[in-house]
Design an enzyme around this catalytic site. Structure first.
Site, mmCIF file in Angstrom:
data_model
loop_
_atom_site.group_PDB
_atom_site.id
_atom_site.type_symbol
_atom_site.label_atom_id
_atom_site.label_comp_id
_atom_site.label_asym_id
_atom_site.label_seq_id
_atom_site.Cartn_x
_atom_site.Cartn_y
_atom_site.Cartn_z
ATOM 1 N N LYS A 54 0.833 -1.205 0.000
ATOM 2 C CA LYS A 54 0.000 0.000 0.000
ATOM 3 C C LYS A 54 0.868 1.255 0.000
ATOM 4 O O LYS A 54 0.547 2.243 -0.664
ATOM 5 C CB LYS A 54 -0.934 -0.006 1.208
ATOM 6 C CG LYS A 54 -2.026 -1.060 1.103
ATOM 7 C CD LYS A 54 -2.836 -1.157 2.380
ATOM 8 C CE LYS A 54 -3.873 -2.267 2.278
ATOM 9 N NZ LYS A 54 -4.619 -2.428 3.546
ATOM 10 N N HIS A 102 0.497 -6.131 17.924
ATOM 11 C CA HIS A 102 -0.657 -7.004 18.126
ATOM 12 C C HIS A 102 -1.461 -6.460 19.303
ATOM 13 O O HIS A 102 -0.888 -6.042 20.307
ATOM 14 C CB HIS A 102 -0.210 -8.430 18.443
ATOM 15 C CG HIS A 102 0.576 -9.055 17.334
ATOM 16 N ND1 HIS A 102 1.918 -8.820 17.142
ATOM 17 C CD2 HIS A 102 0.199 -9.885 16.337
ATOM 18 C CE1 HIS A 102 2.328 -9.493 16.080
ATOM 19 N NE2 HIS A 102 1.305 -10.150 15.581
#
Length: 118
Positions: A54, A102
């Site tokens: 991206k 995370h």
């Protein structure tokens, strides 16, 4: 150029359980698979590769495959990204940084790239 990606780790767990190493080989090299400790690590690697594509502005596809983006770790365990020569030359990359985190059921990655846009 900056890219970000978020993945639900359960999705990675289910894909690994269903397809085993074949699924990991779809987006990781053998060296990267060795670094994967569990499905959460694999999810973080997936997010990092998606975020990188991206940042390049092309996404994963014909211009940039998962295997054009390689993840390794420093001696202290921090992630690093290396790009294939094809990508380095096509995008005139001068520097790249990655961060993976995370939280609960999610893995998130951000990639910052310096270079010329094609």
């Amino acid at each position: 150029m900056i890219g970000i990606d978020l993945i639900k780790t359960q999705r990675m767990k289910e894909s690994i359980e269903r397809f085993n190493d074949k699924f990991l080989q779809r987006f990781l090299s053998e060296e990267e698979i060795i670094l994967v400790k569990n499905y959460k690590t694999a999810a973080g690697f997936w997010a990092a590769k998606e975020a990188c594509s991206k940042a390049l502005g092309c996404g994963i596809g014909s211009q940039c495959s998962f295997h054009d983006i390689m993840i390794s770790k420093t001696s202290k365990g921090a992630p690093e990204i290396e790009l294939s020569q094809k990508i380095l030359q096509s995008y005139a990359i001068t520097d790249i940084s990655v961060s993976i985190t995370h939280d609960g059921d999610y893995a998130i990655a951000v990639v910052a790239i310096e270079g010329k846009k094609p």
